[in-house]
Design an enzyme around this catalytic site. Sequence first.
Site, PDB file in Angstrom:
ATOM      1  N   ASP A 134       0.659  -1.122  -0.022  1.00 55.16           N
ATOM      2  CA  ASP A 134      -0.030  -0.013   0.066  1.00 55.16           C
ATOM      3  C   ASP A 134       0.914   1.219   0.068  1.00 55.16           C
ATOM      4  OD1 ASP A 134       1.088  -0.197   2.476  1.00 55.16           O
ATOM      5  OD2 ASP A 134      -1.107  -0.091   3.629  1.00 55.16           O
ATOM      6  N   GLU A 135       2.327   1.032   0.321  1.00 53.09           N
ATOM      7  CA  GLU A 135       2.977   2.183   0.347  1.00 53.09           C
ATOM      8  C   GLU A 135       3.354   3.176  -0.828  1.00 53.09           C
ATOM      9  OE1 GLU A 135       6.524   2.162   2.800  1.00 53.09           O
ATOM     10  OE2 GLU A 135       5.639   0.638   4.029  1.00 53.09           O
ATOM     11  N   TYR A 159      12.114   2.694  -0.841  1.00 52.95           N
ATOM     12  CA  TYR A 159      11.520   1.478  -0.979  1.00 52.95           C
ATOM     13  C   TYR A 159      10.121   1.448  -1.720  1.00 52.95           C
ATOM     14  CZ  TYR A 159       8.431  -2.280   0.517  1.00 52.95           C
ATOM     15  OH  TYR A 159       7.240  -3.392   0.523  1.00 52.95           O
TER      16      TYR A 159
HETATM   17  P1  NAD Z   1      11.303 -10.171   3.788  1.00 56.03           P
HETATM   18  O1  NAD Z   1      12.259  -9.086   3.650  1.00 56.03           O
HETATM   19  O2  NAD Z   1      10.733 -10.989   5.153  1.00 56.03           O
HETATM   20  O3  NAD Z   1      11.593 -11.426   2.941  1.00 56.03           O
HETATM   21  C1  NAD Z   1      12.274 -10.906   1.334  1.00 56.03           C
HETATM   22  C2  NAD Z   1      12.680 -12.176   0.939  1.00 56.03           C
HETATM   23  O4  NAD Z   1      13.181 -12.185  -0.332  1.00 56.03           O
HETATM   24  C3  NAD Z   1      13.986 -13.065   1.778  1.00 56.03           C
HETATM   25  O5  NAD Z   1      13.818 -14.426   1.986  1.00 56.03           O
HETATM   26  C4  NAD Z   1      14.953 -12.530   0.867  1.00 56.03           C
HETATM   27  O6  NAD Z   1      16.113 -13.646   1.147  1.00 56.03           O
HETATM   28  C5  NAD Z   1      14.440 -12.714  -0.559  1.00 56.03           C
HETATM   29  N1  NAD Z   1      15.264 -12.011  -1.588  1.00 56.03           N
HETATM   30  C6  NAD Z   1      15.768 -10.720  -1.355  1.00 56.03           C
HETATM   31  N2  NAD Z   1      16.487 -10.368  -2.551  1.00 56.03           N
HETATM   32  C7  NAD Z   1      16.216 -11.451  -3.291  1.00 56.03           C
HETATM   33  C8  NAD Z   1      16.915 -11.785  -4.656  1.00 56.03           C
HETATM   34  N3  NAD Z   1      17.865 -10.882  -5.369  1.00 56.03           N
HETATM   35  N4  NAD Z   1      16.798 -12.988  -5.307  1.00 56.03           N
HETATM   36  C9  NAD Z   1      16.046 -13.790  -4.534  1.00 56.03           C
HETATM   37  N5  NAD Z   1      15.438 -13.747  -3.251  1.00 56.03           N
HETATM   38  C10 NAD Z   1      15.678 -12.435  -2.488  1.00 56.03           C
HETATM   39  O7  NAD Z   1      10.052  -9.570   2.896  1.00 56.03           O
HETATM   40  P2  NAD Z   1       8.404  -9.585   3.445  1.00 56.03           P
HETATM   41  O8  NAD Z   1       7.891  -8.750   4.605  1.00 56.03           O
HETATM   42  O9  NAD Z   1       8.157 -10.995   3.666  1.00 56.03           O
HETATM   43  O10 NAD Z   1       7.604  -9.133   2.202  1.00 56.03           O
HETATM   44  C11 NAD Z   1       7.415  -9.893   0.841  1.00 56.03           C
HETATM   45  C12 NAD Z   1       6.945  -8.924   0.039  1.00 56.03           C
HETATM   46  O11 NAD Z   1       5.860  -8.580   0.443  1.00 56.03           O
HETATM   47  C13 NAD Z   1       7.792  -8.000  -0.744  1.00 56.03           C
HETATM   48  O12 NAD Z   1       7.852  -7.884  -2.036  1.00 56.03           O
HETATM   49  C14 NAD Z   1       7.308  -6.820   0.081  1.00 56.03           C
HETATM   50  O13 NAD Z   1       7.576  -5.546  -0.452  1.00 56.03           O
HETATM   51  C15 NAD Z   1       5.763  -7.161   0.099  1.00 56.03           C
HETATM   52  N6  NAD Z   1       5.077  -6.394   1.409  1.00 56.03           N
HETATM   53  C16 NAD Z   1       5.408  -6.848   2.635  1.00 56.03           C
HETATM   54  C17 NAD Z   1       4.632  -6.114   3.593  1.00 56.03           C
HETATM   55  C18 NAD Z   1       5.025  -6.492   4.934  1.00 56.03           C
HETATM   56  O14 NAD Z   1       4.296  -5.683   5.785  1.00 56.03           O
HETATM   57  N7  NAD Z   1       5.826  -7.220   5.309  1.00 56.03           N
HETATM   58  C19 NAD Z   1       3.241  -5.256   3.381  1.00 56.03           C
HETATM   59  C20 NAD Z   1       3.233  -5.266   2.112  1.00 56.03           C
HETATM   60  C21 NAD Z   1       4.057  -5.806   1.024  1.00 56.03           C
HETATM   61  O1  TDX Z   2      11.669   1.178  15.951  1.00 59.58           O
HETATM   62  C1  TDX Z   2      10.506   1.222  14.981  1.00 59.58           C
HETATM   63  N1  TDX Z   2       9.670   2.542  15.779  1.00 59.58           N
HETATM   64  C2  TDX Z   2       8.494   2.751  15.161  1.00 59.58           C
HETATM   65  O2  TDX Z   2       8.052   3.618  15.371  1.00 59.58           O
HETATM   66  C3  TDX Z   2      10.187   0.617  13.611  1.00 59.58           C
HETATM   67  C4  TDX Z   2      10.848  -0.438  13.281  1.00 59.58           C
HETATM   68  C5  TDX Z   2       9.231   1.380  13.234  1.00 59.58           C
HETATM   69  N2  TDX Z   2       8.340   2.357  13.828  1.00 59.58           N
HETATM   70  C6  TDX Z   2       7.241   3.041  13.014  1.00 59.58           C
HETATM   71  C7  TDX Z   2       7.158   3.117  11.520  1.00 59.58           C
HETATM   72  C8  TDX Z   2       6.076   3.004  10.775  1.00 59.58           C
HETATM   73  O3  TDX Z   2       5.073   3.986  11.126  1.00 59.58           O
HETATM   74  O4  TDX Z   2       6.266   1.901  12.889  1.00 59.58           O
HETATM   75  C9  TDX Z   2       5.632   1.701  11.933  1.00 59.58           C
HETATM   76  C10 TDX Z   2       5.737   0.432  11.075  1.00 59.58           C
HETATM   77  O5  TDX Z   2       7.257   0.293  10.678  1.00 59.58           O
HETATM   78  P1  TDX Z   2       7.683  -0.709   9.931  1.00 59.58           P
HETATM   79  O6  TDX Z   2       7.537  -2.104  10.863  1.00 59.58           O
HETATM   80  O7  TDX Z   2       9.173  -0.373   9.566  1.00 59.58           O
HETATM   81  O8  TDX Z   2       6.852  -0.909   8.709  1.00 59.58           O
HETATM   82  P2  TDX Z   2       6.577   0.019   7.587  1.00 59.58           P
HETATM   83  O9  TDX Z   2       7.430   1.076   7.433  1.00 59.58           O
HETATM   84  O10 TDX Z   2       5.010   0.592   7.642  1.00 59.58           O
HETATM   85  O11 TDX Z   2       6.694  -0.822   6.148  1.00 59.58           O
HETATM   86  C11 TDX Z   2       5.804  -2.343   6.345  1.00 59.58           C
HETATM   87  O12 TDX Z   2       4.692  -2.159   5.769  1.00 59.58           O
HETATM   88  C12 TDX Z   2       4.651  -2.071   4.374  1.00 59.58           C
HETATM   89  C13 TDX Z   2       6.709  -3.202   5.521  1.00 59.58           C
HETATM   90  O13 TDX Z   2       7.992  -3.166   5.977  1.00 59.58           O
HETATM   91  C14 TDX Z   2       6.825  -2.891   4.195  1.00 59.58           C
HETATM   92  O14 TDX Z   2       7.826  -4.074   3.620  1.00 59.58           O
HETATM   93  C15 TDX Z   2       5.408  -3.014   3.687  1.00 59.58           C
HETATM   94  O15 TDX Z   2       5.470  -2.654   2.293  1.00 59.58           O
END
Ligand code: NAD
Ligand code: TDX
Length: 365
Positions: A134-135, A159
């Site tokens: 959603d970012e 990002y």
């Molecule tokens: P994560 O960072 O936990 O995992 C990313 C994975 O990708 C890891 O296993 C890493 O080893 C692998 N990776 C990184 N670079 C690579 C490369 N060049 N080749 C092959 N593998 C590679 O991420 P996540 O939180 O599980 O997010 C997964 C997807 O969902 C991402 O595309 C992220 O943008 C999206 N997303 C995450 C969130 C969230 O809240 N975590 C929210 C919205 C969207």
């Molecule tokens: O130490 C912290 N203190 C704090 O206040 C950290 C790590 C985060 N925050 C705040 C920043 C954000 O407003 O908390 C919120 C959540 O932060 P993150 O966990 O870093 O997530 P965010 O930046 O919102 O992004 C996450 O959601 C969208 C994922 O990391 C992304 O991969 C995804 O796309």
Amino acid sequence: MARLLVTGGAGFIGANFVHHWLRTHAGEPVVVLDALTYAGNLANLEPVKGRAELRFVRGDIRDTALVERLLREERLDTIVHFAAESHVDRSIHGPDAFIETNVQGTHSMLKAARTVWLEERVAPAHRFHHVSTDEVYGSLGPQDPAFSEHTPYAPNSPYSASKAASDHLVRAYHHTYGLASTISNCSNNYGPFHFPEKLIPLMIVNLLHGRDLPIYGDGRNVRDWLHVSDHCRGIERILEKGRPGEVYNIGGGAQSENLTLVETLCTVADAAFREHGDLAKRFPDAPPGRGKESASLIRFVKDRPGHDRRYAIDCRKAERELGYRAEVTLERGLRETFAWYLENEWWWRAVMDGSYQRWIETHYR
Ligand code: NAD
Ligand code: TDX
């Protein structure tokens, strides 16, 4: 029956998706392609270790020839593309890796899919599902309506800009070459196997060690929390019922200010320590083990540069067209997540001290 290539399947959401898919689609082949960066861990795939349907390949999504070979060799017809650099703070300190993995990496995946599926016609039907965020829609004011699939893109961090670029490439490959792609944009996930650099797992681990709980800025930034199990079901619905060329927002319907979220987590922790007497012995530095409240650790720290104020997801399209519904409430999700981190201390200690990573380096080539 689908034959899946899951990129980033050793990361947080990817691994949860692999667990979910093997539970609901037993017998269907799944190849996980993951480079095992700091965020990727084979420990995340422990629950499905030894499953005959699962093949793990350590490799880079930018290796187009490798991806083409996997698609051909395994006759794969579905890509679920999670692999990315995912941490906003890291993108602020070092954007290059985000462009390389998220933009070039996604383009490499698209090129491989085009060659094997559209030119060589290896699979009779195919699907390229791209997992985004959603970012890409930017930041909302307090009264703004939630992000819909029609909200214009306005990414604010390196990002989110890199994810936006990758979304546009996926869209272009559909319109230009006819690739059967779908995109999902989802809100902040949380749950098991979440790397302790992100807000919720960082707060849990810090709290258990009696370390400060750093809140950026005034703590009033709002995120829309989505339990990872709901996200996985949403993606499954898109693979089964989503229409090629379409975008679906997936949300948890659980907006919370960061400070409120952390305070709730502290309450959950205090209650768990009251209920389970052994926790004070296991985590002697945690405040509730010493008769204090966990919230006493909360500290306001310098804000994240360009910190988006509010995200909120309108997922009515996914509800209407796919029958998607978030099932896990934030309160239940936080309780279960806290309990998971208590039960899986081995996991977070291993991923944080790098011992699992070192084991991989010597045992995995
Ligand atoms: P994560 O960072 O936990 O995992 C990313 C994975 O990708 C890891 O296993 C890493 O080893 C692998 N990776 C990184 N670079 C690579 C490369 N060049 N080749 C092959 N593998 C590679 O991420 P996540 O939180 O599980 O997010 C997964 C997807 O969902 C991402 O595309 C992220 O943008 C999206 N997303 C995450 C969130 C969230 O809240 N975590 C929210 C919205 C969207
Ligand atoms: O130490 C912290 N203190 C704090 O206040 C950290 C790590 C985060 N925050 C705040 C920043 C954000 O407003 O908390 C919120 C959540 O932060 P993150 O966990 O870093 O997530 P965010 O930046 O919102 O992004 C996450 O959601 C969208 C994922 O990391 C992304 O991969 C995804 O796309």
